[in-house]
Motif scaffolding. Structure first.
Motif, PDB file in Angstrom:
ATOM      1  N   LEU A  12     -28.704  33.101  42.399  1.00 39.19           N
ATOM      2  CA  LEU A  12     -29.941  32.159  41.374  1.00 39.19           C
ATOM      3  C   LEU A  12     -28.923  31.407  40.105  1.00 39.19           C
ATOM      4  N   ALA A  13     -27.936  32.004  40.218  1.00 37.43           N
ATOM      5  CA  ALA A  13     -27.392  31.111  38.785  1.00 37.43           C
ATOM      6  C   ALA A  13     -27.143  29.548  39.437  1.00 37.43           C
ATOM      7  N   ALA A  14     -26.354  29.511  40.365  1.00 41.06           N
ATOM      8  CA  ALA A  14     -26.271  28.149  41.184  1.00 41.06           C
ATOM      9  C   ALA A  14     -27.693  27.037  40.607  1.00 41.06           C
ATOM     10  N   VAL A  15     -28.676  28.165  41.574  1.00 42.06           N
ATOM     11  CA  VAL A  15     -30.521  26.996  41.061  1.00 42.06           C
ATOM     12  C   VAL A  15     -30.626  27.429  39.907  1.00 42.06           C
ATOM     13  N   GLN A  16     -30.480  27.854  39.583  1.00 41.18           N
ATOM     14  CA  GLN A  16     -30.632  27.583  37.543  1.00 41.18           C
ATOM     15  C   GLN A  16     -29.545  27.205  36.624  1.00 41.18           C
ATOM     16  N   ALA A  17     -28.416  26.457  37.191  1.00 38.53           N
ATOM     17  CA  ALA A  17     -27.527  25.639  36.505  1.00 38.53           C
ATOM     18  C   ALA A  17     -28.137  24.459  37.093  1.00 38.53           C
ATOM     19  N   LEU A  18     -28.081  24.042  38.935  1.00 42.11           N
ATOM     20  CA  LEU A  18     -28.655  22.844  39.275  1.00 42.11           C
ATOM     21  C   LEU A  18     -29.937  22.282  38.203  1.00 42.11           C
ATOM     22  N   TYR A  19     -30.981  22.637  38.187  1.00 42.51           N
ATOM     23  CA  TYR A  19     -32.512  23.231  37.370  1.00 42.51           C
ATOM     24  C   TYR A  19     -31.439  22.472  35.625  1.00 42.51           C
ATOM     25  N   GLU A  20     -31.013  23.300  35.149  1.00 36.74           N
ATOM     26  CA  GLU A  20     -30.648  23.037  33.640  1.00 36.74           C
ATOM     27  C   GLU A  20     -29.495  21.792  34.017  1.00 36.74           C
ATOM     28  N   MET A  21     -29.067  21.370  34.890  1.00 43.50           N
ATOM     29  CA  MET A  21     -28.379  20.176  35.247  1.00 43.50           C
ATOM     30  C   MET A  21     -28.935  18.737  35.054  1.00 43.50           C
ATOM     31  N   GLU A  22     -30.423  19.091  35.628  1.00 45.45           N
ATOM     32  CA  GLU A  22     -31.575  17.697  35.730  1.00 45.45           C
ATOM     33  C   GLU A  22     -32.047  17.858  35.071  1.00 45.45           C
ATOM     34  N   VAL A  23     -32.663  18.803  34.004  1.00 44.74           N
ATOM     35  CA  VAL A  23     -33.692  19.032  33.143  1.00 44.74           C
ATOM     36  C   VAL A  23     -32.018  18.066  31.502  1.00 44.74           C
ATOM     37  N   THR A  24     -31.427  18.636  31.480  1.00 43.57           N
ATOM     38  CA  THR A  24     -30.815  18.065  30.458  1.00 43.57           C
ATOM     39  C   THR A  24     -29.392  17.530  30.902  1.00 43.57           C
ATOM     40  N   GLU A  25     -29.534  16.570  32.395  1.00 40.59           N
ATOM     41  CA  GLU A  25     -28.245  16.386  32.002  1.00 40.59           C
ATOM     42  C   GLU A  25     -26.504  16.452  31.390  1.00 40.59           C
ATOM     43  N   LYS A  26     -26.711  17.756  31.919  1.00 45.77           N
ATOM     44  CA  LYS A  26     -25.452  18.381  31.056  1.00 45.77           C
ATOM     45  C   LYS A  26     -24.301  18.023  32.569  1.00 45.77           C
ATOM     46  N   GLY A  27     -22.660  17.982  32.124  1.00 46.54           N
ATOM     47  CA  GLY A  27     -22.388  17.687  33.003  1.00 46.54           C
ATOM     48  C   GLY A  27     -21.335  19.009  33.811  1.00 46.54           C
ATOM     49  N   LEU A  28     -21.229  19.450  35.010  1.00 43.34           N
ATOM     50  CA  LEU A  28     -20.690  19.946  35.656  1.00 43.34           C
ATOM     51  C   LEU A  28     -19.469  21.143  34.762  1.00 43.34           C
ATOM     52  N   ASN A  29     -19.107  20.992  34.337  1.00 40.27           N
ATOM     53  CA  ASN A  29     -17.974  21.544  33.034  1.00 40.27           C
ATOM     54  C   ASN A  29     -18.425  22.086  32.150  1.00 40.27           C
ATOM     55  N   GLU A  30     -19.428  21.804  31.218  1.00 39.64           N
ATOM     56  CA  GLU A  30     -20.426  22.339  30.389  1.00 39.64           C
ATOM     57  C   GLU A  30     -21.411  23.598  30.442  1.00 39.64           C
ATOM     58  N   VAL A  31     -21.666  23.361  32.006  1.00 36.01           N
ATOM     59  CA  VAL A  31     -22.651  24.348  32.972  1.00 36.01           C
ATOM     60  C   VAL A  31     -21.368  25.523  33.475  1.00 36.01           C
ATOM     61  N   PHE A  32     -20.488  25.087  33.882  1.00 37.42           N
ATOM     62  CA  PHE A  32     -19.558  25.992  34.701  1.00 37.42           C
ATOM     63  C   PHE A  32     -19.130  27.098  32.737  1.00 37.42           C
ATOM     64  N   ALA A  33     -19.085  26.494  32.104  1.00 36.21           N
ATOM     65  CA  ALA A  33     -18.836  27.221  30.744  1.00 36.21           C
ATOM     66  C   ALA A  33     -19.965  28.071  29.866  1.00 36.21           C
ATOM     67  N   GLU A  34     -20.369  27.631  29.813  1.00 30.51           N
ATOM     68  CA  GLU A  34     -22.127  28.548  29.377  1.00 30.51           C
ATOM     69  C   GLU A  34     -22.777  29.740  30.537  1.00 30.51           C
ATOM     70  N   PHE A  35     -22.670  28.985  31.668  1.00 24.27           N
ATOM     71  CA  PHE A  35     -23.331  30.408  33.210  1.00 24.27           C
ATOM     72  C   PHE A  35     -21.954  31.193  32.646  1.00 24.27           C
ATOM     73  N   GLU A  36     -20.565  31.122  33.331  1.00 25.05           N
ATOM     74  CA  GLU A  36     -19.654  31.571  32.961  1.00 25.05           C
ATOM     75  C   GLU A  36     -19.569  33.374  31.824  1.00 25.05           C
ATOM     76  N   ALA A  37     -19.342  31.651  30.742  1.00 28.60           N
ATOM     77  CA  ALA A  37     -19.689  32.889  28.959  1.00 28.60           C
ATOM     78  C   ALA A  37     -21.041  33.682  28.879  1.00 28.60           C
ATOM     79  N   PHE A  38     -22.101  33.368  29.244  1.00 23.14           N
ATOM     80  CA  PHE A  38     -23.895  33.557  28.572  1.00 23.14           C
ATOM     81  C   PHE A  38     -24.195  34.102  29.468  1.00 23.14           C
ATOM     82  N   TRP A  39     -24.440  33.830  30.685  1.00 22.16           N
ATOM     83  CA  TRP A  39     -25.464  34.454  31.892  1.00 22.16           C
ATOM     84  C   TRP A  39     -24.796  35.079  32.992  1.00 22.16           C
TER      85      TRP A  39
END
Length: 156
Positions: A12-39
């Protein structure tokens, strides 16, 4: 059973992260950090998220990104003619990419488990029609990529 719940949460988190990366154009490391710290495993807007298997989350997310071109072509070949992946809703696209990655690369996970898990993810966001579409597309891919898992078992 706890591992299955953690893997479901990771999907579920991977799908949410993939969606977020597509919409916001965030990079992989930024999304790893965000999801692991906050989600993962936290409470957000009154909703408690299950602990997730972080290594599995990272593998699915980075695997989809590394193999996205071939995965997209595989999904395109499976979708109904006239409906390329680009025309599919962005959340459904993330679900299909994650499911296709697991079917193609994570042979340690049975194909039927992959299909069921991503149908469940689709059900968290959409109704029966979209979940049915995810089921049909992933089932078709699984029967192509892992035909042996769908062969009838010899009776003893």
């Amino acid at each position: 059973m706890a591992k299955a719940i953690e893997r479901s949460a990771a999907r579920l988190a991977a799908v949410q992260a993939l969606y977020e990366m597509e919409v916001t154009e965030k990079g992989l490391n930024e999304v790893f950090a965000e999801f692991e710290a906050f989600w993962l495993g936290n409470e957000i807007e009154g909703e408690q998220y299950n602990d997730a298997e972080v290594a599995f989350f990272r593998d699915v997310l980075s695997g989809v990104l590394e193999d996205q071109g071939p995965l997209d072509r595989l999904i395109d070949k499976t979708l109904v003619e006239g409906w390329p992946l680009a025309r599919v809703d962005s959340v459904l696209r993330a679900i299909l990419r994650a499911g296709a990655y697991e079917l193609k690369k994570r042979t340690d996970v049975p194909a039927r488990v992959v299909i069921k898990e991503y149908v469940d993810v689709a059900g968290a966001f959409f109704g029966l029609e979209e979940a049915g579409m995810i089921n049909a597309v992933l089932d078709h891919m699984a029967r192509h990529l892992r035909a042996a898992e769908f062969e009838p078992r010899p009776s003893s």
